[in-house]
Design an enzyme around this catalytic site. Structure first.
Site, PDB file in Angstrom:
ATOM      1  CB  THR A  46      67.395  10.390 -70.454  1.00  0.00           C
ATOM      2  OG1 THR A  46      68.039   9.756 -69.369  1.00  0.00           O
ATOM      3  CG2 THR A  46      66.197   9.582 -70.886  1.00  0.00           C
ATOM      4  CE1 TYR A  60      66.380   5.695 -68.880  1.00  0.00           C
ATOM      5  CE2 TYR A  60      68.302   6.723 -69.848  1.00  0.00           C
ATOM      6  CZ  TYR A  60      67.253   6.759 -68.965  1.00  0.00           C
ATOM      7  OH  TYR A  60      67.068   7.848 -68.154  1.00  0.00           O
ATOM      8  CB  SER A  93      73.843  15.174 -66.857  1.00  0.00           C
ATOM      9  OG  SER A  93      72.892  14.759 -65.898  1.00  0.00           O
ATOM     10  CB  THR A 126      66.907  14.791 -65.971  1.00  0.00           C
ATOM     11  OG1 THR A 126      67.086  13.404 -65.641  1.00  0.00           O
ATOM     12  CG2 THR A 126      66.145  14.941 -67.271  1.00  0.00           C
ATOM     13  CG  ASP A 127      70.894  11.847 -63.292  1.00  0.00           C
ATOM     14  OD1 ASP A 127      71.621  10.849 -63.369  1.00  0.00           O
ATOM     15  OD2 ASP A 127      69.646  11.801 -63.324  1.00  0.00           O
ATOM     16  CE  LYS A 199      65.801  13.134 -62.352  1.00  0.00           C
ATOM     17  NZ  LYS A 199      66.861  12.423 -63.132  1.00  0.00           N
ATOM     18  CD  GLU A 320      69.050  25.633 -35.034  1.00  0.00           C
ATOM     19  OE1 GLU A 320      67.860  25.824 -34.716  1.00  0.00           O
ATOM     20  OE2 GLU A 320      69.890  25.116 -34.270  1.00  0.00           O
TER      21      GLU A 320
HETATM   22  N1  DGL Z   1      72.254   9.374 -66.701  1.00  0.00           N
HETATM   23  C1  DGL Z   1      71.222  10.380 -66.441  1.00  0.00           C
HETATM   24  C2  DGL Z   1      71.685  11.752 -67.000  1.00  0.00           C
HETATM   25  O1  DGL Z   1      72.335  11.757 -68.047  1.00  0.00           O
HETATM   26  C3  DGL Z   1      69.936  10.009 -67.080  1.00  0.00           C
HETATM   27  C4  DGL Z   1      68.828  10.871 -66.601  1.00  0.00           C
HETATM   28  C5  DGL Z   1      68.216  11.711 -67.703  1.00  0.00           C
HETATM   29  O2  DGL Z   1      68.926  12.342 -68.536  1.00  0.00           O
HETATM   30  O3  DGL Z   1      66.967  11.802 -67.666  1.00  0.00           O
HETATM   31  O4  DGL Z   1      71.377  12.768 -66.365  1.00  0.00           O
END
Ligand code: DGL
Length: 363
Positions: A46, A60, A93, A126-127, A199, A320
């Site tokens: 992003t 987006y 990502s 961020t993913d 996250k 467990e």
């Molecule tokens: N498609 C997600 C990624 O590339 C968008 C999330 C982001 O980068 O904040 O991880």
């Protein structure tokens, strides 16, 4: 492992002098007045995304803007570091994979071995930042700072967070304070450890957190402020080396839930998984419906790691499940997606379950 303080006492008693050598050359001490040399390696996400309008903050397109444009959008970078950019690849990502990880890790290690590189910033979606951060935390062979940065709003949005996140990440990567702290994730003015960060929200700016164990510090007033650091071995102090690898062992995650059965587990084993991370309910509990299939997989040589879908806390050995009898490994505090990464790298070194359990207590 005998703590170095005991070694020192033993050595002095024996009249010997132990010099504990780091496995990597120390980061270069810089001239006090000079700016640090920071490489920015762009991978997409992003932070490089574009939206249809300035109010588009979801829906987006990620991975559209190149590294040169990212740098040009933050002219203030020139005041805090000598930056150079390199587009390693350009992906959203969620599409991260072993090949991209190996390419990125090898590039990072090549650059950090250069005397004219003081630190690296990686721009990333961020993913899967939390997975890439831990993978690099285990395979980077340098004490120099490696900082991963992303954004929760595309570059075209009102109050896009990418530019300030990139600015802060470059300051952090060029700071002496970040040397030897392992791979760091820096968004929203906060510094988190690659081993523990995760996250926690699908869309908000403060999504990256280290629940319970806590963040390491802040980026504020153009400076890095550290208040803690991870106690686990990382980067130059790990046994993992990907320089000669062009693939990684297959490890899959079986998610635990009420009324589950072994269908997914059996499919992963049939597909050739060398390891299975079981993301159990609670303290890594195993449902009776899947335990026989896990035992059968172990008998076929598949390494089994008990983790937990809960996300925080220690998965206790022999808690467990009778791990000693079943020859299973427990993930300690690693969440399932991070336990998978350590198990993949562990399997490049050994298939011995006791040695792998030690790794989960070490890294
Ligand atoms: N498609 C997600 C990624 O590339 C968008 C999330 C982001 O980068 O904040 O991880």
């Amino acid at each position: 492992m005998i703590p170095s303080s005991c070694l020192t006492r033993l050595a002095s008693a024996a009249g010997l002098v132990f010099v504990l050598l780091s496995s990597a050359p120390p980061a270069q001490a810089r001239d006090p007045g000079s700016l640090p040399n920071v490489m920015i390696l762009a991978t997409g996400g992003t932070i490089a995304g574009t939206g249809a309008s300035s109010t588009t903050t979801v829906g987006y397109t990620a991975a559209k803007v190149g590294v040169d444009a990212l740098i040009e959008a933050v002219p203030e970078l020139k005041k805090v570091a000598n930056v150079k950019g390199e587009q390693v690849f350009q992906i959203a990502s969620e599409n991260m994979n072993d090949a991209y990880w190996l390419k990125l890790a090898k590039r990072v290690n090549t650059l950090l071995a250069q005397g004219d590189v003081d630190g690296i910033v990686i721009t990333h979606g961020t993913d899967t930042i939390e997975e890439t951060a831990y993978f690099l935390d285990l395979v980077v062979k340098s004490k120099k700072p490696v900082v991963i940065v992303g954004a929760m709003r595309p570059s075209t949005a009102i109050s896009a967070d990418g530019p300030i996140n990139l600015y802060n990440a470059v300051i952090l990567a060029g700071s002496e304070e970040a040397v030897g702290k392992g791979v760091l994730v820096c968004l929203n003015d906060q510094i988190n450890a690659g081993r523990e960060v995760t996250k926690t929200n699908t869309a908000t700016l403060d999504t990256f957190r280290t629940p319970e164990l806590g963040l390491l510090g802040y980026l504020q007033d153009n400076k890095a402020h550290f208040y803690r650091q991870s106690t686990r071995r990382n980067t130059a102090d790990t046994e993992f080396d990907v320089s000669g690898l062009d693939s990684l062992p297959r490890v899959d995650i079986v998610y635990g839930y009420a009324n589950m059965d072994p269908t997914a587990l059996n499919a992963f084993v049939a597909a050739g998984a060398k390891g299975i991370v079981h993301a159990g309910v609670g303290d890594g509990s195993l449902a009776d419906a899947v335990k026989p299939a896990l035992i059968e997989a172990r008998k076929k040589g598949v390494l089994i790691v008990r983790s937990s879908r809960v996300g925080n806390g220690i998965v206790a050995r022999n808690g467990e499940a009778a791990d000693d009898d079943l020859d299973f490994v427990v993930s300690d505090t690693l969440n399932p997606q991070k336990a998978r990464i350590l198990l993949m790298l562990a399997l490049t070194r050994t298939t011995d379950s006791k040695a792998i359990q030690t790794m989960f207590y070490t890294y």
